[in-house]
Every structure is written in structure tokens, then in C-alpha cells.
Design a protein around this motif. Structure first.
Motif, PDB file in Angstrom:
ATOM      1  N   GLU A 130     -11.434  43.855 -10.471  1.00 30.89           N
ATOM      2  CA  GLU A 130     -10.060  43.884 -10.978  1.00 30.89           C
ATOM      3  C   GLU A 130      -9.481  45.293 -10.925  1.00 30.89           C
ATOM      4  OE1 GLU A 130     -10.331  40.129 -14.110  1.00 30.89           O
ATOM      5  OE2 GLU A 130     -10.821  42.151 -14.807  1.00 30.89           O
ATOM      6  N   LEU A 131     -10.317  46.287 -11.132  1.00 31.54           N
ATOM      7  CA  LEU A 131      -9.854  47.674 -11.069  1.00 31.54           C
ATOM      8  C   LEU A 131      -9.594  48.089  -9.628  1.00 31.54           C
ATOM      9  CD1 LEU A 131     -12.231  49.262 -13.723  1.00 31.54           C
ATOM     10  CD2 LEU A 131      -9.896  48.428 -14.033  1.00 31.54           C
ATOM     11  N   ARG A 132     -10.379  47.578  -8.690  1.00 30.87           N
ATOM     12  CA  ARG A 132     -10.109  47.841  -7.273  1.00 30.87           C
ATOM     13  C   ARG A 132      -8.781  47.196  -6.864  1.00 30.87           C
ATOM     14  NH1 ARG A 132     -15.783  46.630  -7.117  1.00 30.87           N
ATOM     15  NH2 ARG A 132     -16.975  48.574  -6.808  1.00 30.87           N
ATOM     16  N   GLN A 133      -8.562  45.992  -7.355  1.00 26.83           N
ATOM     17  CA  GLN A 133      -7.318  45.295  -7.041  1.00 26.83           C
ATOM     18  C   GLN A 133      -6.115  46.039  -7.611  1.00 26.83           C
ATOM     19  OE1 GLN A 133      -7.071  40.940  -7.598  1.00 26.83           O
ATOM     20  NE2 GLN A 133      -5.224  41.324  -8.807  1.00 26.83           N
ATOM     21  N   ALA A 134      -6.206  46.473  -8.853  1.00 27.23           N
ATOM     22  CA  ALA A 134      -5.091  47.197  -9.471  1.00 27.23           C
ATOM     23  C   ALA A 134      -4.720  48.426  -8.656  1.00 27.23           C
ATOM     24  CB  ALA A 134      -5.453  47.594 -10.902  1.00 27.23           C
ATOM     25  N   LEU A 135      -5.733  49.135  -8.179  1.00 25.62           N
ATOM     26  CA  LEU A 135      -5.493  50.370  -7.440  1.00 25.62           C
ATOM     27  C   LEU A 135      -4.754  50.105  -6.138  1.00 25.62           C
ATOM     28  CD1 LEU A 135      -5.965  53.429  -7.474  1.00 25.62           C
ATOM     29  CD2 LEU A 135      -8.179  53.032  -6.390  1.00 25.62           C
ATOM     30  N   ARG A 136      -5.047  48.999  -5.480  1.00 25.41           N
ATOM     31  CA  ARG A 136      -4.394  48.702  -4.208  1.00 25.41           C
ATOM     32  C   ARG A 136      -2.892  48.476  -4.350  1.00 25.41           C
ATOM     33  NH1 ARG A 136      -8.957  45.349  -3.505  1.00 25.41           N
ATOM     34  NH2 ARG A 136      -7.700  43.457  -3.690  1.00 25.41           N
ATOM     35  N   PHE A 137      -2.422  48.212  -5.571  1.00 21.38           N
ATOM     36  CA  PHE A 137      -0.987  48.019  -5.817  1.00 21.38           C
ATOM     37  C   PHE A 137      -0.350  49.247  -6.477  1.00 21.38           C
ATOM     38  CE2 PHE A 137      -2.556  43.726  -5.321  1.00 21.38           C
ATOM     39  CZ  PHE A 137      -1.566  43.136  -4.546  1.00 21.38           C
ATOM     40  N   GLY A 138      -1.077  50.364  -6.491  1.00 24.44           N
ATOM     41  CA  GLY A 138      -0.519  51.606  -6.988  1.00 24.44           C
ATOM     42  C   GLY A 138      -0.810  51.920  -8.438  1.00 24.44           C
ATOM     43  N   VAL A 139      -1.595  51.080  -9.106  1.00 27.29           N
ATOM     44  CA  VAL A 139      -1.948  51.317 -10.506  1.00 27.29           C
ATOM     45  C   VAL A 139      -3.232  52.135 -10.535  1.00 27.29           C
ATOM     46  CG1 VAL A 139      -2.567  50.258 -12.707  1.00 27.29           C
ATOM     47  CG2 VAL A 139      -0.826  49.192 -11.248  1.00 27.29           C
ATOM     48  N   THR A 140      -3.117  53.402 -10.895  1.00 22.38           N
ATOM     49  CA  THR A 140      -4.277  54.290 -10.870  1.00 22.38           C
ATOM     50  C   THR A 140      -4.988  54.387 -12.215  1.00 22.38           C
ATOM     51  OG1 THR A 140      -2.804  56.178 -11.260  1.00 22.38           O
ATOM     52  CG2 THR A 140      -3.366  55.684  -8.967  1.00 22.38           C
ATOM     53  N   THR A 141      -4.326  53.931 -13.283  1.00 21.74           N
ATOM     54  CA  THR A 141      -4.940  53.913 -14.613  1.00 21.74           C
ATOM     55  C   THR A 141      -4.540  52.629 -15.315  1.00 21.74           C
ATOM     56  OG1 THR A 141      -4.827  56.335 -14.825  1.00 21.74           O
ATOM     57  CG2 THR A 141      -5.126  55.086 -16.853  1.00 21.74           C
ATOM     58  N   VAL A 142      -5.512  51.965 -15.965  1.00 20.86           N
ATOM     59  CA  VAL A 142      -5.206  50.802 -16.789  1.00 20.86           C
ATOM     60  C   VAL A 142      -5.715  51.042 -18.202  1.00 20.86           C
ATOM     61  CG1 VAL A 142      -5.314  49.247 -14.797  1.00 20.86           C
ATOM     62  CG2 VAL A 142      -7.332  49.529 -16.261  1.00 20.86           C
ATOM     63  N   ALA A 155      11.896  49.495  -4.374  1.00 22.96           N
ATOM     64  CA  ALA A 155      11.362  50.442  -3.393  1.00 22.96           C
ATOM     65  C   ALA A 155       9.923  50.826  -3.698  1.00 22.96           C
ATOM     66  CB  ALA A 155      12.246  51.692  -3.319  1.00 22.96           C
ATOM     67  N   VAL A 156       9.532  50.784  -4.964  1.00 24.14           N
ATOM     68  CA  VAL A 156       8.158  51.169  -5.311  1.00 24.14           C
ATOM     69  C   VAL A 156       7.140  50.173  -4.774  1.00 24.14           C
ATOM     70  CG1 VAL A 156       7.930  50.007  -7.562  1.00 24.14           C
ATOM     71  CG2 VAL A 156       6.833  52.222  -7.195  1.00 24.14           C
ATOM     72  N   ARG A 157       7.596  49.021  -4.335  1.00 23.45           N
ATOM     73  CA  ARG A 157       6.696  48.062  -3.697  1.00 23.45           C
ATOM     74  C   ARG A 157       6.337  48.481  -2.266  1.00 23.45           C
ATOM     75  NH1 ARG A 157       8.816  41.949  -5.310  1.00 23.45           N
ATOM     76  NH2 ARG A 157       8.902  42.281  -7.582  1.00 23.45           N
ATOM     77  N   ASP A 158       7.171  49.342  -1.684  1.00 19.24           N
ATOM     78  CA  ASP A 158       6.995  49.711  -0.280  1.00 19.24           C
ATOM     79  C   ASP A 158       6.090  50.944  -0.187  1.00 19.24           C
ATOM     80  OD1 ASP A 158       7.214  49.667   2.431  1.00 19.24           O
ATOM     81  OD2 ASP A 158       9.388  49.962   2.500  1.00 19.24           O
ATOM     82  N   ILE A 159       4.824  50.736  -0.487  1.00 21.60           N
ATOM     83  CA  ILE A 159       3.864  51.829  -0.603  1.00 21.60           C
ATOM     84  C   ILE A 159       3.328  52.208   0.774  1.00 21.60           C
ATOM     85  CG2 ILE A 159       1.648  52.521  -1.579  1.00 21.60           C
ATOM     86  CD1 ILE A 159       2.192  50.542  -3.879  1.00 21.60           C
ATOM     87  N   VAL A 160       3.389  53.510   1.060  1.00 21.32           N
ATOM     88  CA  VAL A 160       2.852  54.049   2.312  1.00 21.32           C
ATOM     89  C   VAL A 160       1.415  54.502   2.114  1.00 21.32           C
ATOM     90  CG1 VAL A 160       3.153  55.783   4.118  1.00 21.32           C
ATOM     91  CG2 VAL A 160       5.170  54.816   2.966  1.00 21.32           C
ATOM     92  N   ARG A 161       1.158  55.239   1.044  1.00 24.96           N
ATOM     93  CA  ARG A 161      -0.180  55.751   0.731  1.00 24.96           C
ATOM     94  C   ARG A 161      -0.378  55.757  -0.782  1.00 24.96           C
ATOM     95  NH1 ARG A 161      -2.438  59.683   4.841  1.00 24.96           N
ATOM     96  NH2 ARG A 161      -1.012  59.748   6.621  1.00 24.96           N
ATOM     97  N   ILE A 162      -1.635  55.651  -1.184  1.00 26.96           N
ATOM     98  CA  ILE A 162      -2.039  55.808  -2.582  1.00 26.96           C
ATOM     99  C   ILE A 162      -3.203  56.778  -2.615  1.00 26.96           C
ATOM    100  CG2 ILE A 162      -2.935  54.654  -4.647  1.00 26.96           C
ATOM    101  CD1 ILE A 162      -1.846  52.012  -3.462  1.00 26.96           C
ATOM    102  N   TRP A 163      -3.171  57.698  -3.577  1.00 28.53           N
ATOM    103  CA  TRP A 163      -4.301  58.597  -3.783  1.00 28.53           C
ATOM    104  C   TRP A 163      -4.779  58.498  -5.231  1.00 28.53           C
ATOM    105  CZ3 TRP A 163       0.178  60.369  -1.307  1.00 28.53           C
ATOM    106  CH2 TRP A 163       0.040  60.759   0.041  1.00 28.53           C
ATOM    107  N   LYS A 164      -6.078  58.448  -5.407  1.00 30.33           N
ATOM    108  CA  LYS A 164      -6.678  58.657  -6.720  1.00 30.33           C
ATOM    109  C   LYS A 164      -7.544  59.900  -6.634  1.00 30.33           C
ATOM    110  CE  LYS A 164      -9.744  57.049 -10.326  1.00 30.33           C
ATOM    111  NZ  LYS A 164     -10.859  56.160 -10.709  1.00 30.33           N
ATOM    112  N   LEU A 165      -7.281  60.862  -7.495  1.00 30.80           N
ATOM    113  CA  LEU A 165      -7.969  62.152  -7.450  1.00 30.80           C
ATOM    114  C   LEU A 165      -7.894  62.756  -6.057  1.00 30.80           C
ATOM    115  CD1 LEU A 165     -11.092  61.527  -9.701  1.00 30.80           C
ATOM    116  CD2 LEU A 165      -9.217  63.124 -10.146  1.00 30.80           C
ATOM    117  N   GLY A 166      -6.761  62.544  -5.398  1.00 27.98           N
ATOM    118  CA  GLY A 166      -6.536  63.129  -4.085  1.00 27.98           C
ATOM    119  C   GLY A 166      -7.199  62.413  -2.943  1.00 27.98           C
TER     120      GLY A 166
END
Length: 435
Positions: free
Chosen positions: A100-112, A414-425
Motif C-alpha cells: 500500500e505504501l508503494r502504491q501511494a508513492l506511485r501517485f505522488g504521496v511521499t508521506t502517509v 494538473a497535479v495528476r499529470d505527474i512527470v517524475r516523483i522523487w523520495k529522498l532525491g
């Protein structure tokens, strides 16, 4: 023979060192978190910065500005036509496993922020937290652990064996146990709707006040699950720091909104939950072309099924959602600090990560501007939960960031149109997982 043995030992040592250096070099190349984003607009959590550059090294934002000559040797990412925003914070989830945490990250949620351990034990929850907080392929998590609930109160119906709180004398002991287990904050369950419709017990004001005082004495925030305006009044009188959910019935309440604003109590409305019992919003998420490459089979199945209305729901669910949207509109008008939460739990019609984007849409219907919604999901959430290392794009903060096309401070979609996501860079692989 001795010189040969020494020579052979030196060869072995050299070989091992070479292998280790090669592996280290491969790992650094594989998970490099040093880069420079150029010509990008930035929403830093509060303000918008036009056409600037952002330097990241070691997973930390090092510099922001128009002249970053000192960082020109870093790998460069052209941000033309895009905006950097802080990683999103979902301020109300229930975590069952690392997937579930991997899934959250793929949609731009870096902290839950996990708002009660209901499906796994506290020990399992904190083991997941320990893994997630050092991994770069999972969202970070903070957790309330076991909530404070009454016998037969909210949370006990899900089958998990959780401690019950039942008297004033045990408040400090209850909080101390949660603190010792690792809880990051205290979650208190008030269940006025269930108390009225299903005969469930509810905590009273002296009990809640004792719990809040014990939490504050231990340096912990105290937040309350609420269902009715009576629950809200109990929570306010007890001195809670935040409310989980907006009350289900009654619509806007100017008096309650005023009191919440005066006492600086934040609210996580979770509008996506009552809305989720209607099919339109979930169908819109599944049909959005910007999500197609990220949807797993489990998301499609979960959001595609039909859900029976929860006990205590009014006959007209649309009227219920409209009333809750009206309540949030009143809170916003009064200046109450609002956070974003989607409340995915496996039993609700919301799903980790993706339902945050539906919550954005519903908050927009409640009158929040796109920039206010982004702030609610970033800087405001970090500030409310004392997460001083994230929620902003500022030098010294974690490089938890999204690069999105367009301007999400003007268009909430527009926030749905994600190009890249970084966690801790480290850039996130958004490929949808099977299952």
C-alpha cells in the motif's frame, strides 16, 4: 612459501576491494539522488517561484535560485513547462502492508499518516514503518498505533484485538503504553452515529479530556475521529489538536467553525469516503488517462466494485455528501486549517494514493483554491504533525518532490499529470504493480 602466501592474500584482498568498489559504484549509479532541475516553476508549499533552478544532493534540497553555477556539474533535468511541488502528505490512511505504501508513492504521496492500527498489530505496523522510512520505493509512514476507543466503540468491529480505554485512571497508563510501543500521536475514537444507531458505547468528555492531557504531557498530538456535531463539541472541550473527518450531518455550522478556528484545531475532512459510496468519482479516477499507466489490477478491482452504505448513513447519500461539502466550505470560510486525507483501509471505497486526487477535486468543490489544496497536502500537513523536514521545497528539506506538467496552483487537475516523483532525491519507478 611465505612470500607466495602474502602475494596470494594481497590478490584476494585486491579482488574483494575491487568487487566492493564496483558494487558501490553500481549502487550509486542505480539510486543517484544528486541532480539539478532547471527552468522550472516551484510551488514551495506556500509560495510560487517562477522559472528557477533547484539543486539536490544526497537526497536533500541544497539550493533554489536563478544562479546555481556551483551546481552545474550535477545531472540536469529540464523543467520547462512544468512545476515542482513538495511530495504529497495523506493525513488519514490505514496501512496494512508495504504494498500500500508503494502504491501511494506511485501517485505522488511521499508521506502517509496512519490513523489507527486496525488490521494488523502495532508491532507489525511499526515494523512496516521502520522499513518504509529508509526505503525509497515506499511512502514514509507515521502511525497512531492502537487508538483509544471504548468497549464496542469504533475500531473494535474490524476484528483486530486492540486495547480498550474505559476509565479516567487509566489515561496516563494507556498513553504511556502507546508511546512505549512507538506511537507518533494519539488517536481517540468518538462514534456518535454508531452510538445512536447501533448501541455502541462512546467516550465521554471527561475521558477524552484525560486522554488529551495525558498525550500532551507525553509530548504527543491528540486527534479525534468524529461523526457528529456532539462528537466535535466533546473533542473541542477536551482540547484536541485535530479532527479526523467532518461531521456527517447538519451541513455548515458557523459556531463550530468559529470555535475550531479560534483554537487552531485542524480538520482532515476525508470527503472522498462518503463520496466513494457513489460511483461517479471512483469511475472518474479509473478513466483519467493520466493514471492509466499507474493503475494496478487491485486498484481497478477495489475502486470498481459497489459498496453498501455504512450503518447510520442517511437514505440520500448524495444529500450526505453535499452536507459534508457544505460543512467544509464553512470551515474554509472561517479560516480553519484543512489537511488532505483519503482514509483508505481496504474497507472504504477509497484507495491509497489515487484517492488523494479525488479529495483534491472535492475540496475544490468546497471552495478551496488549487494553491490552498496543495498547501493542505504539503506544508500545512507537515506543520500540523510537526514534520519539520518535509512539506516544503526549501534548502535543507528532504527532496520529496513531484514534477508535474502545467500549473497545479491554477488547475487542481494538473497535479495528476505527474512527470517524475522523487523520495529522498531518488526517482520513483511508477510502473503499475500487478495484483
Amino acid at each position: 612459501m611465505a612470500p607466495y602466501r602474502h602475494c596470494r592474500g594481497a590478490v584476494v584482498v585486491f579482488f574483494l576491494v575491487a568487487v566492493l568498489l564496483s558494487a558501490a559504484g553500481w549502487a550509486q549509479q542505480k539510486v543517484s539522488n544528486d541532480f539539478l532541475v532547471t527552468n522550472v516553476w516551484v510551488f514551495d508549499g506556500k509560495h510560487t517561484l517562477p522559472n528557477t533552478h533547484v539543486a539536490v544532493t544526497g537526497g536533500v534540497i541544497r539550493a533554489i535560485g536563478g544562479d546555481l553555477a556551483a551546481w552545474r556539474s550535477l545531472p540536469t533535468i529540464d523543467g520547462t513547462g512544468s512545476m515542482l511541488v513538495p511530495g504529497l502528505i495523506d493525513a488519514h490512511v490505514h496501512v496494512r502492508d508495504a504494498a500500500e505504501l508503494r502504491q501511494a508513492l506511485r501517485f505522488g504521496v511521499t508521506t502517509v499518516l496512519d490513523m489507527a492500527t486496525l488490521a494488523v498489530s502495532a508491532r507489525e505496523m511499526f515494523a512496516i514503518r521502520a522499513r518504509a522510512n529508509v526505503a525509497t520505493d515506499m511512502a514514509d509512514v507515521r502511525s497512531a498505533g492502537y487508538p483509544a476507543t471504548s468497549p464496542r466503540g469504533h475500531g473494535t468491529q474490524f476484528g483486530a484485538v486492540i486495547p480498550r480505554f474505559s476509565n479516567l485512571i487509566g489515561a496516563r497508563e494507556f498513553v504511556a503504553m502507546r508511546r512505549a510501543e512507538g506511537s507518533d500521536y494519539l488517536k481517540i475514537m468518538l462514534n456518535g452515529v454508531r452510538s445512536a444507531t447501533a448501541g455502541a458505547s462512546n467516550l465521554d468528555e471527561p475521558q477524552v479530556k484525560a486522554l488529551v492531557e495525558a498525550a500532551h504531557a507525553a509530548g504527543m498530538l491528540a486527534v479525534a475521529h468524529v461523526e457528529t456535531l456532539d462528537d466535535v463539541n466533546i473533542a473541542l472541550s477536551a482540547g484536541v489538536d485535530g479532527l479526523m473527518h467532518v461531521w456527517r450531518r447538519g451541513g455548515a455550522s458557523p459556531e463550530v467553525a468559529r470555535r475550531l478556528a479560534e483554537r487552531n484545531v485542524f480538520v482532515v475532512p476525508t470527503l472522498a469516503v462518503p463520496d466513494g459510496f457513489l460511483p461517479e468519482g471512483r469511475a472518474g479516477l479509473l478513466a483519467d488517462p493520466r493514471f492509466q499507466g499507474v493503475l494496478s489490477n487491485s486498484i481497478k478491482e477495489h475502486l470498481g466494485r459497489s459498496y453498501p452504505l455504512p450503518s447510520g448513513s442517511p437514505d440520500g447519500q448524495r444529500a450526505s455528501v453535499d452536507a459534508q461539502v457544505a460543512a467544509v466550505r464553512g470551515l474554509h470560510g472561517a479560516g480553519v486549517r484543512l489537511l488532505v486525507g483519503s482514509d483508505p483501509s481496504g474497507m472504504t471505497p477509497t484507495s491509497h494514493g489515487i484517492s488523494v486526487h479525488r479529495e483534491f477535486e472535492l475540496l475544490s468543490k468546497a471552495g478551496l483554491k488549487p494553491s490552498e489544496i496543495l498547501a493542505a497536502a504539503t506544508a500545512n500537513a507537515a506543520q500540523a504533525f510537526r514534520l519539520d523536514d518535509r512539506g516544503r521545497i526549501l534548502p535543507g528539506r528532504r527532496a520529496d518532490m513531484l514534477l508535474v506538467r502545467g500549473d497545479p496552483t491554477a488547475d487542481v487537475f494538473a497535479v495528476r499529470d505527474i512527470v517524475r516523483i522523487w523520495k529522498l532525491g531518488v526517482e520513483v519507478d511508477r510502473t503499475a504493480a500487478e495484483g
